[in-house]
Design an enzyme around this catalytic site. Structure first.
Site, mmCIF file in Angstrom:
data_model
loop_
_atom_site.group_PDB
_atom_site.id
_atom_site.type_symbol
_atom_site.label_atom_id
_atom_site.label_comp_id
_atom_site.label_asym_id
_atom_site.label_seq_id
_atom_site.Cartn_x
_atom_site.Cartn_y
_atom_site.Cartn_z
ATOM 1 N N ASP A 50 0.933 -1.259 0.106
ATOM 2 C CA ASP A 50 0.085 0.133 0.029
ATOM 3 C C ASP A 50 0.770 1.168 0.056
ATOM 4 O O ASP A 50 0.709 2.273 -0.708
ATOM 5 C CB ASP A 50 -0.953 0.042 1.144
ATOM 6 C CG ASP A 50 -1.732 1.249 1.432
ATOM 7 O OD1 ASP A 50 -2.632 1.496 0.467
ATOM 8 O OD2 ASP A 50 -1.356 1.913 2.204
ATOM 9 N N GLU A 122 -1.826 -4.937 -3.867
ATOM 10 C CA GLU A 122 -0.933 -4.345 -2.706
ATOM 11 C C GLU A 122 -0.045 -5.211 -2.238
ATOM 12 O O GLU A 122 1.241 -5.060 -2.118
ATOM 13 C CB GLU A 122 -1.703 -3.720 -1.744
ATOM 14 C CG GLU A 122 -2.563 -2.574 -2.309
ATOM 15 C CD GLU A 122 -3.519 -1.768 -1.333
ATOM 16 O OE1 GLU A 122 -3.607 -0.669 -1.361
ATOM 17 O OE2 GLU A 122 -3.670 -2.340 -0.160
#
Length: 233
Positions: A50, A122
């Protein structure tokens, strides 16, 4: 049975993501949903990925849009890293067929759930970074996933995919919709490479290529949008 747990094919997925893992256990971890294990799953890699994704997209936008202010750049970044956007990337790369999850989660459609697909994207970014330890290489891989979406991005776009934008453009002008045709498929399923043509009235036919039909169509639509922008410039 847990989807993907047996016979995880690193070679098969490598072509999809554009990276061959030296430590395949990192890839397996990135694909493992918490329904399989509360301790050994993708959540820590998701946390890392992320942050890396936000930095990669911010860096791209900073250099690609030198005259935009901070507020607009922030909204553009948000549209590219939001859950919906990552779900589209995951679908382009066919991640759902490789995810490792419990039978119950699989039966409930977890491998198609947008939030889980976004988490997996992610996590794979985090896994690639740990495997290659090369941020520049990671940037190239991630931005390649975004190729169909970076040609025309506005703060209000919310990452509408090129096929949707092209259809809306043509419908608004009461013009015929585009015609997509698969012209070549190389390799055996699921390790394939597609070539797709896109035809729009009064424009040259363009060719899109990718590791899935969807990705090839999106790439072709993005090229048509570029032609339309040049035509109206």
């Amino acid at each position: 049975m847990i989807k993907g747990q047996s016979k995880l094919n690193n070679q098969r997925l490598a072509q999809q993501i554009g990276y061959q893992f030296k430590q395949p256990e990192l890839l397996q971890l990135a694909l493992t949903h918490r329904s399989v294990s509360h301790k050994s799953n993708y959540e820590r890699l998701e946390f890392l990925g992320d942050s890396l994704l936000g930095m990669i997209i911010a860096n791209y936008l900073y250099h690609a849009y030198p005259h935009e202010n901070e507020g607009r750049l922030t909204r553009m970044r948000a549209s590219l890293v939001r859950q919906e956007a990552l779900g589209k990337i995951a679908n382009d790369l066919n991640f759902s067929q490789y995810m490792i999850m419990s039978t119950g989660e699989l039966k409930s459609g977890g491998h198609h759930r947008e939030s889980i697909l976004a988490d997996t994207v992610e996590a794979i970014i985090g896994a690639i970074y740990l495997d290659c330890a090369d941020l520049e290489h990671l940037k190239k891989i991630v931005l390649n996933w975004y190729v169909p979406y970076l040609g025309h991005i506005e703060p209000t776009d919310q990452l509408k995919d090129p096929k949707s934008r092209l259809q809306e453009y043509l419908q608004a002008r009461k013009k015929p919709l585009p015609i997509y045709e698969v012209t070549d498929i190389q390799g055996d399923a699921p390790n394939q490479h597609f070539k797709v043509t896109c035809q729009v009235k009064d424009l040259p036919t363009v060719v899109g290529q990718g590791s899935s039909r969807r990705f090839a169509e999106q790439t072709a639509a993005a090229e048509i949008l570029k032609l339309l922008e040049q035509k109206t410039a």
